[in-house]
Scaffold this motif. Structure first.
Motif, PDB file in Angstrom:
ATOM      1  N   ASN A 210       5.650  51.269  35.783  1.00  0.00           N
ATOM      2  CA  ASN A 210       7.547  51.729  35.832  1.00  0.00           C
ATOM      3  C   ASN A 210       8.233  51.681  35.022  1.00  0.00           C
ATOM      4  OD1 ASN A 210       6.953  50.175  38.804  1.00  0.00           O
ATOM      5  ND2 ASN A 210       6.984  48.094  38.760  1.00  0.00           N
TER       6      ASN A 210
ATOM      7  N   ASN B 228       3.985  46.835  35.171  1.00  0.00           N
ATOM      8  CA  ASN B 228       4.744  46.695  34.916  1.00  0.00           C
ATOM      9  C   ASN B 228       5.566  48.526  33.808  1.00  0.00           C
ATOM     10  OD1 ASN B 228       5.373  44.300  36.065  1.00  0.00           O
ATOM     11  ND2 ASN B 228       4.568  43.081  34.934  1.00  0.00           N
TER      12      ASN B 228
ATOM     13  N   GLN C 288      -1.481  43.859  36.627  1.00  0.00           N
ATOM     14  CA  GLN C 288       0.472  43.776  36.455  1.00  0.00           C
ATOM     15  C   GLN C 288       0.695  44.158  35.245  1.00  0.00           C
ATOM     16  OE1 GLN C 288       1.625  42.848  39.752  1.00  0.00           O
ATOM     17  NE2 GLN C 288       3.150  43.284  38.611  1.00  0.00           N
ATOM     18  N   GLN C 289      -0.165  43.981  34.169  1.00  0.00           N
ATOM     19  CA  GLN C 289       0.791  44.800  32.920  1.00  0.00           C
ATOM     20  C   GLN C 289       0.775  45.927  33.714  1.00  0.00           C
ATOM     21  OE1 GLN C 289       1.870  42.767  30.481  1.00  0.00           O
ATOM     22  NE2 GLN C 289       2.950  44.660  30.186  1.00  0.00           N
TER      23      GLN C 289
END
Length: 491
Positions: free
Chosen positions: A231, A228, A224-225
Motif C-alpha cells: 500500500n 501494508n 498483512q505486513q
C-alpha cells in the motif's frame, strides 16, 4: 511370473495396522518412501510393476473351491474364463500376456512372430490363439458361487466375488489416513477404529490444531505486513502519477497549439501528395497504354509477316510440315507457336484481347497443330488422280473397307491391266476403280516406287503401309476414307 506376483499380493493382504512391527512410511517391498496420503503399503513404482502383470481374482477362499477354478499361470481364481482346445481353463489376460511374451521371444531371435508356438500350462499341448474362447457361464459360476474372504485379515466377512466390491466400500478393516492427516497425524488406521483413535488421541489432535491455528496466525501477520508495504508503494506511485499527469497536461497544451499552427500546412502538404499520386496514376496508365500499343503493333506485324509467308499462301507447301517429325522441327512452325503462346498472355486490354482472338482463330489453319487440319489442307491442294511429289488424291464416293495397290513395270502392262471400262485412268500413269458392293478401292500405277502409305484422317500414328502387289488389305477403320476420299503417299 505367477509366484512372484502371488508373493507381492500376499504381502499386501498381510499388512494391517499393528499387525507387524514395520515402518508404515516405507514400501514393504523395496523400502522406498511411500507417497504421502497413500492407502497402500507399497510405493508407486512397485504398484505400477504389480499392475503390469495380469492376474486373476486374488482371494482366499472359505473352503477348497479355489483349486477347481485356479489359473495355472497366476495361481489366482480365474478371471474372464477362457477354454483352450484341450479343455483347460485359464484367465484371458494371463493367456494374452503369455502369448505376447512368446511373440517377443520369437521376434528377438529374428524370426517371424507367426512361427511362435503356444503350449497349455497344464498339459503342454500346443494350441493357436484363434482356437481359444471365453466361457461366460463359468465366469458367472466363479463370481457368484465361490465363497471368498475379505482381503483384510481381521475382517470376518465371507461372500461371493461379485459382492466384494460393495463390501470393500464399508469394510471396517480397510486402512485409511487419520482425519487430522493433513495437520500432521500420519497414522494409517482401520476404518472402524477412526472414532476410537480420534477419542484416544484428542489431546494430540487438539495440539496439532492449535499449532496449525498459530501457524496460520503468523502467516496472516506476515501477509498483512506485505499488504501494508505494498500500500505504501502504491501511495508513492500515485503521487508520482499525479506529478506526471500535470507535466503531460502542460505538454498537451503546448502540443495543441503547435497542432493548430501546423494543421493548415499539413492540409496543403496532403493536397500536394494527392496531386502527386494522381499524376503518378495518370502517368502509369499512359505508360501502360503505350506499352499495349507497342505490343499490339509488334504482334500485328508478326501476324502479317507470318500470313505473307509462301508456305501459308500456297497450300501445296503444307507437305513440308504435314508429318509430326517435320512439324516439330520446322523453324517457321516453332516461331508461329511461340508467337501464339505469347499472344495468349494478353489481358486487361480490349484491342489486345481482340488481336488474341484473331490469332487463335488463325492458329486453327496456320501451321495447325491438328493432324486432321493439316491433312485436309494437303488434300485440298491436290488435284484428283495427279501424282504430285509422291502424293496421290483419289475420290471414293463412299467410306471404303478395303484397298489394293498394284505397280506395273511398264506402260504396256499398265494399259493391259486398266483396259476394262471399270477402270478410271486419271493420267498415263495412274488409274483406279471403286468396287461399291465390296466397299473396296483398287489402284493401279506405273511408277518405280518401293512403298505406299495410306493416311488416317484422325491419327497420324494409324497410317497404314499398303503392299504394291495388288492384294486387297482390310482396313478395319472407316477413318481412312473420310469425306469420301483417300490420300496416298508413294516413296
Amino acid at each position: 511370473m505367477s509366484s512372484n506376483k502371488q508373493d507381492i499380493l500376499q504381502g499386501e493382504r498381510c499388512t494391517t495396522l499393528g499387525a507387524c512391527a514395520v515402518d508404515n512410511t516405507k514400501c514393504s517391498i523395496c523400502l522406498a518412501q511411500i507417497d504421502r496420503g497413500s492407502k497402500s503399503n507399497k510405493c508407486s513404482h512397485c504398484i505400477k510393476k504389480m499392475n503390469s502383470i495380469p492376474t486373476g481374482f486374488q482371494f482366499e477362499t472359505d473352503g477348497e473351491e479355489k483349486k477347481e477354478f485356479e489359473c495355472p499361470i497366476c495361481l489366482g481364481i480365474i478371471r474372464d474364463a477362457t477354454e483352450l482346445p484341450c479343455h483347460h481353463l485359464m484367465c484371458l489376460a494371463c493367456l494374452e500376456h503369455y502369448e505376447n511374451e512368446e511373440k517377443e521371444k520369437v521376434k528377438g531371435n529374428g524370426e517371424d512372430e507367426k512361427t511362435a508356438v503356444y503350449l497349455c500350462s497344464i498339459c503342454q499341448k500346443p494350441y493357436q490363439p484363434k482356437d481359444k474362447y471365453q466361457v461366460k457361464s463359468i465366469d458367472r459360476i466363479i463370481q457368484t458361487s465361490i465363497r471368498v474372504k475379505c482381503h483384510q485379515k481381521q475382517c470376518t466377512w465371507v461372500g461371493c466375488i461379485m459382492d466384494y466390491q460393495q463390501h470393500d466400500k464399508i469394510c471396517n478393516c480397510v486402512l485409511e489416513p487419520c482425519p487430522y492427516f493433513e495437520l500432521g497425524c500420519d497414522v494409517m488406521i482401520e476404518r472402524g477404529q477412526i472414532q476410537t483413535h480420534s477419542r484416544s488421541n484428542s489431546i494430540i489432535h487438539e495440539t496439532l490444531l492449535l499449532k496449525s491455528v498459530k501457524m496460520f496466525s503468523q502467516e496472516r501477520k506476515q501477509y498483512q505486513q506485505q499488504i501494508n508495504d505494498q500500500n505504501k508503494k502504491i501511495e508513492s506511485l500515485e503521487a508520482t502519477v499525479t506529478t506526471l499527469k500535470k507535466h503531460v497536461e502542460k505538454i498537451e497544451k503546448d502540443t495543441a497549439q503547435n497542432i493548430l499552427t501546423t494543421k493548415s500546412e499539413a492540409a496543403k502538404a496532403q493536397k500536394m501528395r494527392e496531386n502527386i499520386v494522381n499524376i503518378e496514376k495518370d502517368f502509369d496508365q499512359r505508360k501502360a497504354e503505350v506499352q499495349n500499343l507497342k505490343v499490339h503493333a509488334e504482334q500485328l506485324s508478326e501476324l502479317h509477316l507470318t500470313l505473307s509467308l509462301p508456305d501459308i499462301r500456297n497450300q501445296r507447301s503444307v507437305s513440308k510440315f504435314l508429318h509430326k517429325k517435320d512439324y516439330d522441327t520446322m523453324k517457321e512452325v516453332k516461331s508461329w507457336n511461340a508467337f501464339v503462346k505469347i499472344a495468349n498472355r494478353n489481358k486487361n486490354c480490349s484491342y489486345l484481347n481482340t488481336l488474341k482472338d484473331a490469332i487463335n482463330n488463325y492458329s486453327e489453319t496456320v501451321f495447325s497443330k491438328k493432324w486432321h487440319t493439316r491433312l485436309s489442307q494437303k488434300t485440298r491442294s491436290q488435284t484428283e488422280g495427279c501424282m504430285v511429289y509422291g502424293y496421290l488424291k483419289l475420290r471414293t464416293y463412299i467410306q471404303i473397307e478395303k484397298i489394293s495397290v498394284k505397280k506395273c513395270n511398264d506402260r504396256k502392262e499398265f494399259q493391259e491391266a486398266t483396259r476394262d471400262e471399270k477402270w478410271c485412268r486419271h493420267s498415263a500413269f495412274t488409274a483406279s476403280f471403286v468396287d461399291f458392293p465390296n466397299e473396296a478401292l483398287h489402284v493401279m500405277i506405273q511408277f518405280d516406287f518401293k512403298t505406299v502409305s495410306l493416311f488416317h484422317w484422325e491419327d497420324e500414328e494409324k497410317n497404314r503401309t499398303i503392299p504394291l502387289n495388288g492384294v486387297p488389305v482390310i482396313l478395319g477403320d472407316r477413318k481412312f476414307s473420310l469425306h469420301a476420299g483417300v490420300l496416298l503417299r508413294f516413296n
